[in-house]
Scaffold this motif. Structure first.
Motif, mmCIF file in Angstrom:
data_model
loop_
_atom_site.group_PDB
_atom_site.id
_atom_site.type_symbol
_atom_site.label_atom_id
_atom_site.label_comp_id
_atom_site.label_asym_id
_atom_site.label_seq_id
_atom_site.Cartn_x
_atom_site.Cartn_y
_atom_site.Cartn_z
ATOM 1 N N ARG A 275 9.191 -3.685 1.215
ATOM 2 C CA ARG A 275 7.818 -4.000 0.835
ATOM 3 C C ARG A 275 6.935 -2.750 0.882
ATOM 4 N N GLY A 276 7.161 -1.903 1.878
ATOM 5 C CA GLY A 276 6.390 -0.670 1.966
ATOM 6 C C GLY A 276 6.611 0.219 0.753
ATOM 7 N N ILE A 277 7.875 0.360 0.325
ATOM 8 C CA ILE A 277 8.168 1.151 -0.875
ATOM 9 C C ILE A 277 7.531 0.510 -2.099
ATOM 10 N N GLU A 278 7.636 -0.806 -2.192
ATOM 11 C CA GLU A 278 7.058 -1.536 -3.315
ATOM 12 C C GLU A 278 5.551 -1.264 -3.425
ATOM 13 N N ILE A 279 4.845 -1.329 -2.313
ATOM 14 C CA ILE A 279 3.402 -1.088 -2.320
ATOM 15 C C ILE A 279 3.094 0.338 -2.759
ATOM 16 N N ASN A 280 3.824 1.315 -2.191
ATOM 17 C CA ASN A 280 3.584 2.717 -2.543
ATOM 18 C C ASN A 280 3.792 2.973 -4.028
ATOM 19 N N LEU A 281 4.891 2.441 -4.576
ATOM 20 C CA LEU A 281 5.214 2.706 -5.978
ATOM 21 C C LEU A 281 4.252 2.013 -6.932
ATOM 22 N N LEU A 282 3.856 0.795 -6.597
ATOM 23 C CA LEU A 282 2.907 0.090 -7.460
ATOM 24 C C LEU A 282 1.556 0.791 -7.461
ATOM 25 N N GLU A 283 1.152 1.311 -6.327
ATOM 26 C CA GLU A 283 -0.106 2.060 -6.267
ATOM 27 C C GLU A 283 -0.025 3.338 -7.094
ATOM 28 N N MET A 284 1.146 3.956 -7.131
ATOM 29 C CA MET A 284 1.304 5.203 -7.871
ATOM 30 C C MET A 284 1.217 5.006 -9.376
ATOM 31 N N ILE A 285 1.540 3.814 -9.863
ATOM 32 C CA ILE A 285 1.441 3.560 -11.305
ATOM 33 C C ILE A 285 0.176 2.786 -11.647
ATOM 34 N N GLY A 286 -0.699 2.608 -10.665
ATOM 35 C CA GLY A 286 -1.976 1.976 -10.918
ATOM 36 C C GLY A 286 -1.916 0.472 -11.099
ATOM 37 N N ALA A 287 -0.917 -0.175 -10.509
ATOM 38 C CA ALA A 287 -0.826 -1.633 -10.617
ATOM 39 C C ALA A 287 -1.963 -2.287 -9.834
ATOM 40 N N LYS A 288 -2.336 -3.483 -10.262
ATOM 41 C CA LYS A 288 -3.455 -4.187 -9.629
ATOM 42 C C LYS A 288 -3.000 -5.256 -8.645
ATOM 43 N N ASP A 289 -1.921 -5.931 -8.937
ATOM 44 C CA ASP A 289 -1.440 -6.991 -8.053
ATOM 45 C C ASP A 289 -0.519 -6.387 -6.994
ATOM 46 N N ILE A 290 -1.100 -5.890 -5.927
ATOM 47 C CA ILE A 290 -0.344 -5.238 -4.851
ATOM 48 C C ILE A 290 -0.073 -6.262 -3.753
ATOM 49 N N PRO A 291 1.192 -6.479 -3.387
ATOM 50 C CA PRO A 291 1.488 -7.444 -2.311
ATOM 51 C C PRO A 291 1.047 -6.916 -0.952
ATOM 52 N N ASP A 292 0.878 -7.815 -0.012
ATOM 53 C CA ASP A 292 0.497 -7.432 1.344
ATOM 54 C C ASP A 292 1.709 -6.911 2.114
ATOM 55 N N PRO A 293 1.481 -6.036 3.083
ATOM 56 C CA PRO A 293 2.598 -5.564 3.920
ATOM 57 C C PRO A 293 3.221 -6.728 4.695
ATOM 58 N N VAL A 294 4.481 -6.546 5.069
ATOM 59 C CA VAL A 294 5.170 -7.542 5.885
ATOM 60 C C VAL A 294 4.595 -7.519 7.289
ATOM 61 N N LYS A 295 4.245 -8.673 7.801
ATOM 62 C CA LYS A 295 3.635 -8.761 9.122
ATOM 63 C C LYS A 295 4.679 -9.109 10.182
ATOM 64 N N PRO A 296 4.478 -8.649 11.414
ATOM 65 C CA PRO A 296 5.413 -8.991 12.498
ATOM 66 C C PRO A 296 5.450 -10.499 12.749
ATOM 67 N N ILE A 297 6.581 -10.976 13.162
ATOM 68 C CA ILE A 297 6.751 -12.402 13.484
ATOM 69 C C ILE A 297 6.452 -12.581 14.977
ATOM 70 N N ASN A 298 5.450 -13.408 15.239
ATOM 71 C CA ASN A 298 5.005 -13.669 16.615
ATOM 72 C C ASN A 298 4.597 -12.396 17.342
ATOM 73 N N GLY A 299 4.247 -11.375 16.578
ATOM 74 C CA GLY A 299 3.864 -10.108 17.181
ATOM 75 C C GLY A 299 4.991 -9.443 17.953
ATOM 76 N N GLU A 300 6.232 -9.849 17.662
ATOM 77 C CA GLU A 300 7.374 -9.398 18.470
ATOM 78 C C GLU A 300 8.371 -8.558 17.680
ATOM 79 N N TYR A 301 8.630 -8.933 16.433
ATOM 80 C CA TYR A 301 9.619 -8.186 15.641
ATOM 81 C C TYR A 301 9.308 -8.323 14.160
ATOM 82 N N VAL A 302 9.902 -7.419 13.367
ATOM 83 C CA VAL A 302 9.778 -7.451 11.911
ATOM 84 C C VAL A 302 11.175 -7.500 11.313
#
Length: 303
Positions: A275-302
């Motif tokens: 997801r991090g790579i996806e966000i970086n690459l979409l921003e580099m080509i000027g895409a508008k629909d950027i997904p949110d980063p993956v959030k930790p589960i229960n604040g414990e792990y990803v």
């Protein structure tokens, strides 16, 4: 991947409760055997659990070192994919020459090549986790999606499409020879990362190491209980379990890293990395629909 400094007791018990019950039953049986049978005939020498404990420490240490090596190698591979993916998008947006293409066609070309790489990452992640992930379909054109589905190795088929289009761009004079070599080298690196990841996934950690370690720990716990029961009485059941718990927990901790691409809390966080790579690459080509980063589960792990 765990992101907290302290692990919850509930997680530890959830991972070890079955082994804990087996050890408690074994320690209880050893205590009863010593009290009502062995006590009147012979005493178990203390050298036995001493030697076993030393041998097990070497076994567990070796297993954990090898497990962590597999995990760390997988993390380095995907760290390389992160860097090379950004370089790929940067090359696509900077190295290509528009020639006689319209602005719309040229922008569509760059989006297609970057989106195709995002599809490669999601397809590779799905292969490594032996899971169904339809996300990569969203980043492929319809005819490309149909073509890649004819292959057993979808990420490899996507790299074939990238190589083919890069060759077509070179023939049309939209990229010079030096830059073509650089971008082609990136595709080679993607293939290397894919192959190294598949090697780790498909190479099974020797079963005998894990099996014999479990047997030796069980023998150690039983022999230790037999020895200390003459001094601690019924408390030897708890002490035997306590010492065994240390060995078992350490061994389970190491074995949880053996398969670094599994979809669990100890594995490489492929969801987060992809997801991090996806966000970086979409921003580099000027895409508008950027997904949110993956959030930790229960604040414990990803994942």
């Amino acid at each position: 991947m765990l992101i907290v400094q302290n692990i919850r007791l509930s997680r530890i018990l959830r991972n070890t409760w079955q082994v804990d019950i087996i050890m408690i039953i074994s320690c209880t049986a050893a205590y009863l055997l010593r009290t009502f049978l062995f006590k009147h005939h012979f005493e178990v020498p203390a050298i036995i659990p001493t030697v076993l404990g030393t041998a097990i420490a070497f076994f567990v240490g070796f297993n954990n070192n090898q497990s962590y090596d597999r995990w760390w190698e997988a993390r380095k591979i995907w760290g390389g994919l992160v860097n090379d993916s950004r370089s790929w998008a940067r090359s696509v947006t900077s190295y290509l020459t528009q020639n006689d293409m319209s602005d719309e066609e040229f922008d569509a070309l760059k989006r297609r090549m970057v989106n195709r790489h995002i599809a490669f990452l999601y397809a590779l992640k799905a292969n490594l986790r032996s899971a169904t992930d339809e996300t990569y379909h969203l980043y492929l054109d319809q005819h490309e999606d149909i073509e890649t589905n004819l292959h057993t190795n979808v990420p490899n088929a996507i790299l074939n499409l990238q190589s083919w289009e890069l060759e077509q761009l070179s023939r049309k004079g939209m990229i010079d020879g030096f830059r073509f070599m650089e971008m082609n080298q990136l595709i080679v690196k993607f293939c290397d990362g894919m192959g190294m990841s598949e090697r780790i996934k498909n190479t099974i950690f020797p079963t005998t190491y894990n099996y014999f370690t479990k047997i030796f720990i069980w023998l150690f716990v039983v022999s230790l209980t037999l020895v200390i029961s003459q001094y601690a009485g019924p408390a030897s059941i708890f002490l035997g379990w306590l010492v065994g718990f240390v060995y078992v927990s350490t061994q389970i901790n190491g074995m949880s890293l053996v398969n670094p691409f599994e979809n669990n809390s100890s594995a490489i966080p492929l969801n987060q990395i992809t997801r991090g790579i996806e966000i970086n690459l979409l921003e580099m080509i000027g895409a508008k629909d950027i997904p949110d980063p993956v959030k930790p589960i229960n604040g414990e792990y990803v994942l």
